[in-house]
Design a protein around this motif. Sequence first.
Motif, PDB file in Angstrom:
ATOM      1  N   LYS A 130       0.915  -1.361   0.004  1.00 23.51           N
ATOM      2  CA  LYS A 130       0.260   0.156   0.091  1.00 23.51           C
ATOM      3  C   LYS A 130       1.067   1.273  -0.544  1.00 23.51           C
ATOM      4  O   LYS A 130       1.642   1.170   0.754  1.00 23.51           O
ATOM      5  N   LEU A 131       0.361   2.234  -0.148  1.00 23.73           N
ATOM      6  CA  LEU A 131       0.876   3.726  -0.650  1.00 23.73           C
ATOM      7  C   LEU A 131       0.037   4.682  -0.236  1.00 23.73           C
ATOM      8  O   LEU A 131      -0.951   5.131  -1.467  1.00 23.73           O
ATOM      9  N   THR A 132       0.335   5.322   0.351  1.00 21.47           N
ATOM     10  CA  THR A 132      -1.085   6.258   1.105  1.00 21.47           C
ATOM     11  C   THR A 132       0.016   8.127   0.433  1.00 21.47           C
ATOM     12  O   THR A 132       0.946   7.737   0.781  1.00 21.47           O
ATOM     13  N   VAL A 133      -0.642   8.385  -0.596  1.00 21.34           N
ATOM     14  CA  VAL A 133      -0.337   9.976  -0.925  1.00 21.34           C
ATOM     15  C   VAL A 133      -1.248  11.343  -0.352  1.00 21.34           C
ATOM     16  O   VAL A 133      -1.954  10.948  -0.468  1.00 21.34           O
ATOM     17  N   LEU A 134      -0.137  11.815   0.598  1.00 22.60           N
ATOM     18  CA  LEU A 134      -1.356  13.099   1.452  1.00 22.60           C
ATOM     19  C   LEU A 134      -0.988  13.843   0.229  1.00 22.60           C
ATOM     20  O   LEU A 134      -0.220  14.341   0.417  1.00 22.60           O
ATOM     21  N   THR A 135      -2.415  14.867  -0.529  1.00 18.72           N
ATOM     22  CA  THR A 135      -2.477  16.705  -0.797  1.00 18.72           C
ATOM     23  C   THR A 135      -2.126  17.540   0.477  1.00 18.72           C
ATOM     24  O   THR A 135      -2.844  17.309   1.053  1.00 18.72           O
ATOM     25  N   PRO A 136      -1.469  19.029  -0.376  1.00 16.56           N
ATOM     26  CA  PRO A 136      -1.524  19.395   0.758  1.00 16.56           C
ATOM     27  C   PRO A 136      -2.579  20.429   0.983  1.00 16.56           C
ATOM     28  O   PRO A 136      -3.822  20.306   0.506  1.00 16.56           O
ATOM     29  N   GLY A 137      -3.262  20.457   2.359  1.00 17.61           N
ATOM     30  CA  GLY A 137      -4.793  21.255   3.170  1.00 17.61           C
ATOM     31  C   GLY A 137      -4.490  21.181   3.892  1.00 17.61           C
ATOM     32  O   GLY A 137      -5.349  22.548   4.769  1.00 17.61           O
ATOM     33  N   PHE A 138      -4.545  19.998   4.607  1.00 22.89           N
ATOM     34  CA  PHE A 138      -4.305  19.732   5.815  1.00 22.89           C
ATOM     35  C   PHE A 138      -3.716  19.490   7.278  1.00 22.89           C
ATOM     36  O   PHE A 138      -2.964  18.769   6.730  1.00 22.89           O
ATOM     37  N   ASP A 139      -3.209  21.049   7.936  1.00 25.93           N
ATOM     38  CA  ASP A 139      -1.893  20.048   8.276  1.00 25.93           C
ATOM     39  C   ASP A 139      -2.940  19.845   9.910  1.00 25.93           C
ATOM     40  O   ASP A 139      -3.787  19.161  11.063  1.00 25.93           O
ATOM     41  N   ARG A 140      -2.173  17.914   9.784  1.00 25.21           N
ATOM     42  CA  ARG A 140      -2.779  16.545  10.750  1.00 25.21           C
ATOM     43  C   ARG A 140      -1.932  16.597  11.975  1.00 25.21           C
ATOM     44  O   ARG A 140      -2.519  17.142  13.014  1.00 25.21           O
ATOM     45  N   ALA A 141      -1.046  18.152  12.379  1.00 22.19           N
ATOM     46  CA  ALA A 141      -0.431  18.087  13.561  1.00 22.19           C
ATOM     47  C   ALA A 141      -0.922  18.933  14.276  1.00 22.19           C
ATOM     48  O   ALA A 141      -1.171  18.886  15.159  1.00 22.19           O
ATOM     49  N   ALA A 142      -1.002  20.200  13.359  1.00 23.82           N
ATOM     50  CA  ALA A 142      -2.001  21.609  14.259  1.00 23.82           C
ATOM     51  C   ALA A 142      -3.583  21.173  14.665  1.00 23.82           C
ATOM     52  O   ALA A 142      -4.132  22.141  14.958  1.00 23.82           O
ATOM     53  N   GLY A 143      -3.833  20.319  13.351  1.00 27.18           N
ATOM     54  CA  GLY A 143      -5.838  19.671  13.555  1.00 27.18           C
ATOM     55  C   GLY A 143      -6.500  21.073  12.774  1.00 27.18           C
ATOM     56  O   GLY A 143      -7.645  20.964  13.148  1.00 27.18           O
ATOM     57  N   ARG A 144      -6.139  21.685  11.648  1.00 26.84           N
ATOM     58  CA  ARG A 144      -6.201  22.588  11.128  1.00 26.84           C
ATOM     59  C   ARG A 144      -6.230  22.620   9.656  1.00 26.84           C
ATOM     60  O   ARG A 144      -5.443  22.289   8.959  1.00 26.84           O
ATOM     61  N   TYR A 145      -6.911  23.330   8.845  1.00 29.43           N
ATOM     62  CA  TYR A 145      -7.219  23.693   7.231  1.00 29.43           C
ATOM     63  C   TYR A 145      -6.083  24.583   6.894  1.00 29.43           C
ATOM     64  O   TYR A 145      -5.713  26.032   8.114  1.00 29.43           O
ATOM     65  N   ALA A 146      -5.487  24.746   5.508  1.00 26.88           N
ATOM     66  CA  ALA A 146      -4.555  25.674   5.099  1.00 26.88           C
ATOM     67  C   ALA A 146      -5.168  26.893   4.404  1.00 26.88           C
ATOM     68  O   ALA A 146      -5.715  26.048   4.493  1.00 26.88           O
ATOM     69  N   GLU A 147      -4.901  27.839   4.351  1.00 25.22           N
ATOM     70  CA  GLU A 147      -5.456  28.737   3.371  1.00 25.22           C
ATOM     71  C   GLU A 147      -5.364  28.358   2.395  1.00 25.22           C
ATOM     72  O   GLU A 147      -6.411  28.503   1.295  1.00 25.22           O
ATOM     73  N   HIS A 148      -4.026  27.424   1.849  1.00 30.48           N
ATOM     74  CA  HIS A 148      -4.336  26.558   0.131  1.00 30.48           C
ATOM     75  C   HIS A 148      -4.478  25.198   0.326  1.00 30.48           C
ATOM     76  O   HIS A 148      -3.728  24.766   1.128  1.00 30.48           O
ATOM     77  N   GLY A 149      -5.165  24.631  -0.402  1.00 25.83           N
ATOM     78  CA  GLY A 149      -4.842  23.166  -0.004  1.00 25.83           C
ATOM     79  C   GLY A 149      -5.053  22.725  -1.704  1.00 25.83           C
ATOM     80  O   GLY A 149      -5.643  23.194  -2.565  1.00 25.83           O
ATOM     81  N   VAL A 150      -4.492  21.796  -1.972  1.00 25.34           N
ATOM     82  CA  VAL A 150      -5.159  20.500  -3.158  1.00 25.34           C
ATOM     83  C   VAL A 150      -6.071  19.447  -2.721  1.00 25.34           C
ATOM     84  O   VAL A 150      -5.210  18.063  -2.308  1.00 25.34           O
ATOM     85  N   PRO A 151      -7.483  19.278  -3.132  1.00 21.08           N
ATOM     86  CA  PRO A 151      -8.229  18.377  -3.020  1.00 21.08           C
ATOM     87  C   PRO A 151      -7.238  17.320  -3.514  1.00 21.08           C
ATOM     88  O   PRO A 151      -7.338  17.008  -4.689  1.00 21.08           O
ATOM     89  N   ALA A 152      -7.750  15.837  -2.830  1.00 22.39           N
ATOM     90  CA  ALA A 152      -7.450  14.469  -3.691  1.00 22.39           C
ATOM     91  C   ALA A 152      -8.183  14.015  -4.921  1.00 22.39           C
ATOM     92  O   ALA A 152      -7.703  14.094  -5.081  1.00 22.39           O
ATOM     93  N   PRO A 153      -9.539  14.462  -4.151  1.00 23.82           N
ATOM     94  CA  PRO A 153     -10.598  14.118  -5.945  1.00 23.82           C
ATOM     95  C   PRO A 153      -9.498  14.457  -6.729  1.00 23.82           C
ATOM     96  O   PRO A 153     -10.099  14.081  -8.080  1.00 23.82           O
TER      97      PRO A 153
END
Length: 229
Positions: A1-24
């Motif tokens: 299995k390979l999981t690729v995370l796209t930018p947008g949600f900071d899991r460490a901080a538990g919040r969304y970034a200003e801009h993101g790239v939705p995986a869909p």
Amino acid sequence: KLTVLTPGFDRAAGRYAEHGVPAPIVAEYLRQNRIVCEKNDLNSLLFLLTPGVESSKAGTLLSHLVSFKMLHDANALLDDVIPDFVARRPARYAGMRLRDLCAGMHALHRAAGVSALQSAQFRAEHLPEITMAPHEAVRALARNDVDYLPLDALDGRVATTLWVVYPPGIATIVPGERLTERARPMIDYLRAFEQAANAFPGFESEVQGLHRETQPDGSVRFFTYVVRE
């Protein structure tokens, strides 16, 4: 299995970034290039790699991910990035650009607080009251002793179906649970997907237990069956 995370949600901080790239959006681009991920949620893609697969295939995936980033940074036309997808929905996406699409979809997820709603559904304080045995609620559905209602008319009613959004594919409502204020995160979570289905047709998530109904004005509403009382 390979999981690729796209930018947008900071899991460490538990919040969304200003801009993101939705995986869909990334998943659709990859499909246009003959790469199909096993599944994706809002900010991650899962790939299943066959044992012994040659390294060139992994290199092809990486190459297309890099290409997507370059197209995103250049704000390329969707007609050039996902032409087949746009050709099926020209009224919505023709002339639109990739970074703008990413920004719009990310803003919707951020405004709705989708990640927070997803987490809230599994907290003890939001577990709905079970007022009917699950098999009795399903029996009511089989007997057609039900009402077919939209999401905004479910307060206080008893569910007759599992509510499952894929991914992650975990039930958040089971038959027999009463949809009171405790279940508010579950309902609001699905309303966010309903909003996304109207704003970004073609990128909808699979939802079990609810049905999409097209309204006279062309909008989509989610309906489900509840016990008739």
